[in-house]
Every structure is written in structure tokens, then in C-alpha cells.
Design an enzyme around this catalytic site. Structure first.
Site, PDB file in Angstrom:
ATOM      1  N   LYS A  65      84.964  23.833  38.421  1.00  0.00           N
ATOM      2  CA  LYS A  65      84.007  22.479  37.971  1.00  0.00           C
ATOM      3  C   LYS A  65      84.007  22.193  36.728  1.00  0.00           C
ATOM      4  CE  LYS A  65      81.788  22.735  42.460  1.00  0.00           C
ATOM      5  NZ  LYS A  65      80.382  22.847  43.203  1.00  0.00           N
ATOM      6  N   ASP A  81      82.422  28.151  39.559  1.00  0.00           N
ATOM      7  CA  ASP A  81      81.195  27.408  39.585  1.00  0.00           C
ATOM      8  C   ASP A  81      80.190  27.792  38.695  1.00  0.00           C
ATOM      9  OD1 ASP A  81      79.291  25.322  40.035  1.00  0.00           O
ATOM     10  OD2 ASP A  81      78.611  26.259  41.709  1.00  0.00           O
TER      11      ASP A  81
HETATM   12  P1  IMP Z   1      80.034  30.944  41.471  1.00  0.00           P
HETATM   13  O1  IMP Z   1      79.673  32.483  41.613  1.00  0.00           O
HETATM   14  O2  IMP Z   1      78.657  30.150  41.365  1.00  0.00           O
HETATM   15  O3  IMP Z   1      81.113  30.633  40.524  1.00  0.00           O
HETATM   16  O4  IMP Z   1      80.434  30.259  42.830  1.00  0.00           O
HETATM   17  C1  IMP Z   1      81.859  30.710  43.514  1.00  0.00           C
HETATM   18  C2  IMP Z   1      81.448  30.542  45.064  1.00  0.00           C
HETATM   19  O5  IMP Z   1      80.565  29.562  45.202  1.00  0.00           O
HETATM   20  C3  IMP Z   1      82.932  30.084  45.467  1.00  0.00           C
HETATM   21  O6  IMP Z   1      83.556  31.416  46.039  1.00  0.00           O
HETATM   22  C4  IMP Z   1      82.491  29.147  46.856  1.00  0.00           C
HETATM   23  O7  IMP Z   1      82.300  30.049  47.859  1.00  0.00           O
HETATM   24  C5  IMP Z   1      81.107  28.682  46.465  1.00  0.00           C
HETATM   25  N1  IMP Z   1      81.245  27.375  45.991  1.00  0.00           N
HETATM   26  C6  IMP Z   1      80.943  26.886  44.692  1.00  0.00           C
HETATM   27  N2  IMP Z   1      81.149  25.580  44.480  1.00  0.00           N
HETATM   28  C7  IMP Z   1      81.490  25.063  45.671  1.00  0.00           C
HETATM   29  C8  IMP Z   1      81.791  23.807  46.411  1.00  0.00           C
HETATM   30  O8  IMP Z   1      81.615  23.067  45.920  1.00  0.00           O
HETATM   31  N3  IMP Z   1      82.285  23.902  47.724  1.00  0.00           N
HETATM   32  C9  IMP Z   1      82.220  25.135  48.230  1.00  0.00           C
HETATM   33  N4  IMP Z   1      81.841  26.287  47.976  1.00  0.00           N
HETATM   34  C10 IMP Z   1      81.495  26.159  46.526  1.00  0.00           C
END
Ligand code: IMP
Ligand code: MG
Length: 174
Positions: A131, A103
Site C-alpha cells: 500500500k 500494510d
Molecule cells: P500488516 O501486518 O499490517 O502489514 O498486514 C498484513 C496482513 O493484513 C496481510 O497479510 C493481510 O492479511 C491483511 N491485509 C492488509 N491489508 C489488506 C487489504 O487491503 N485486504 C485484505 N487483507 C489485508
């Protein structure tokens, strides 16, 4: 608690299984003859990692690691919490970090840095979902590109719930 039947299906279990098999075969070929350690990111990456490792056709070791950035919310807090110590066994090994979704990329970046500092020989990354908004963020293996919506199921949660859904579904309005 909302019934999961209220959430529209984005990816069916059969499509997920097919893609996981493809990823496993590719990873198996890429790491052939190498000492591979798979690092599932708990809790979200555990369902994907459990299926993926059974599609990688050669011996490997598992080092689960816990990281979280969302808490109970549907957008990232921006702070990555790592609750577990990095296992000493990762020193000098080829690691493949397996997470549910890319994300903001903060989780994978923080983990990569910590694992390299701890003496990993290499750190590769594998995510089931990326995403759209994160299209510039790199991962070595990506299952599916998805819209910028909040999704649940197949390991992904909302406030700790719905990780056990076999399909991936969209939370309306998020
Ligand atoms: P990042 O550090 O922002 O890349 O987020 C990664 C983490 O956020 C993932 O391991 C998920 O646990 C959580 N996450 C991000 N998007 C979603 C979603 O759409 N649904 C559920 N969990 C999400
Ligand atoms: Mg997570």
C-alpha cells in the site's frame, strides 16, 4: 453477502500472472545454487505463493506458516497472532516469506524476528502488493504498489470471503 461484481477491478488476472512470472524469474536467479525454503503466510499468501513457486525454476521446499492480524476487520488490529509452531526444518536455511500485502508491516516484521530466532540463515520477503502509505516499509520483492484502499481477491479476504476471486478488486468506501 455482496456480489463480487459490485467491486471495481484494480488488477486483472492477466496483469497479476505477468508480474508473478517476472518475480519468479528474478527470485530464481537470485537464489540460484542456494537451498531455498518458501514460507507462504497463510491464509492470504497461499494463492500468490502457489503461483509464484511454479515460476521459480529450481528445487525448493515449502514451509507454510499461519499468521493473522486483521480478524474480520478492514484495518489491522496491530496484534499478530501466530497459530502454528515454527517448523524445525527451517534451521540453517534461506527463507523467503511470501505474503499477499504489506500494510502496517507488523506481520512480516514479527515473522522475520521469530524465524531468525528459530535459527534461519537468512529471511527475505516477497509481497504481491504494497500500500502507498507503507512506502517506507522494506520488502525484497514487491509485485505492485497500490492505493491505500481495502482490496480483495487472489488470496485477500474480507471476513474470510472472496479469496478465490481471480482478479484483485477494491472494496468501496473502505
Ligand atoms: P500488516 O501486518 O499490517 O502489514 O498486514 C498484513 C496482513 O493484513 C496481510 O497479510 C493481510 O492479511 C491483511 N491485509 C492488509 N491489508 C489488506 C487489504 O487491503 N485486504 C485484505 N487483507 C489485508
Ligand atoms: Mg493475511
Amino acid at each position: 453477502m455482496t456480489s463480487s461484481a459490485d467491486f471495481e477491478i484494480l488488477l486483472r488476472r492477466e496483469a497479476i500472472a505477468r508480474r508473478v512470472r517476472e518475480l519468479g524469474l528474478k527470485i530464481g536467479a537470485d537464489f540460484k545454487g542456494k537451498d531455498l525454503c518458501v514460507v507462504p503466510v497463510m491464509d492470504g499468501g497461499m494463492v500468490f505463493a502457489a503461483d509464484l513457486i511454479r515460476e521459480i525454476g529450481h528445487p525448493l521446499t515449502l514451509f507454510p506458516f499461519k499468521a493473522s492480524s486483521y480478524g474480520n476487520a478492514t484495518s489491522s488490529s496491530g496484534r499478530v497472532e501466530m497459530a502454528w509452531k515454527i517448523p524445525r526444518g527451517i534451521k540453517g536455511r534461506h527463507l523467503l516469506v511470501v505474503d499477499d500485502i504489506l500494510d502496517t508491516g507488523k506481520t512480516l516484521e514479527a515473522l522475520r524476528t521469530r524465524l531468525m530466532e528459530a535459527g534461519a540463515l537468512s529471511v527475505s520477503t516477497c509481497v504481491l502488493l504494497r500500500k502507498k502509505a507503507s512506502f517506507r516499509l522494506p520488502a525484497d520483492y514487491i509485485g505492485f504498489e497500490i492505493p491505500d484502499r481495502f482490496v480483495i481477491g487472489y488470496g485477500l479476504d474480507l471476513g474470510g470471503l472472496y479469496r478465490n476471486l481471480p482478479d484483485i478488486r477494491v472494496v468501496p468506501g473502505e
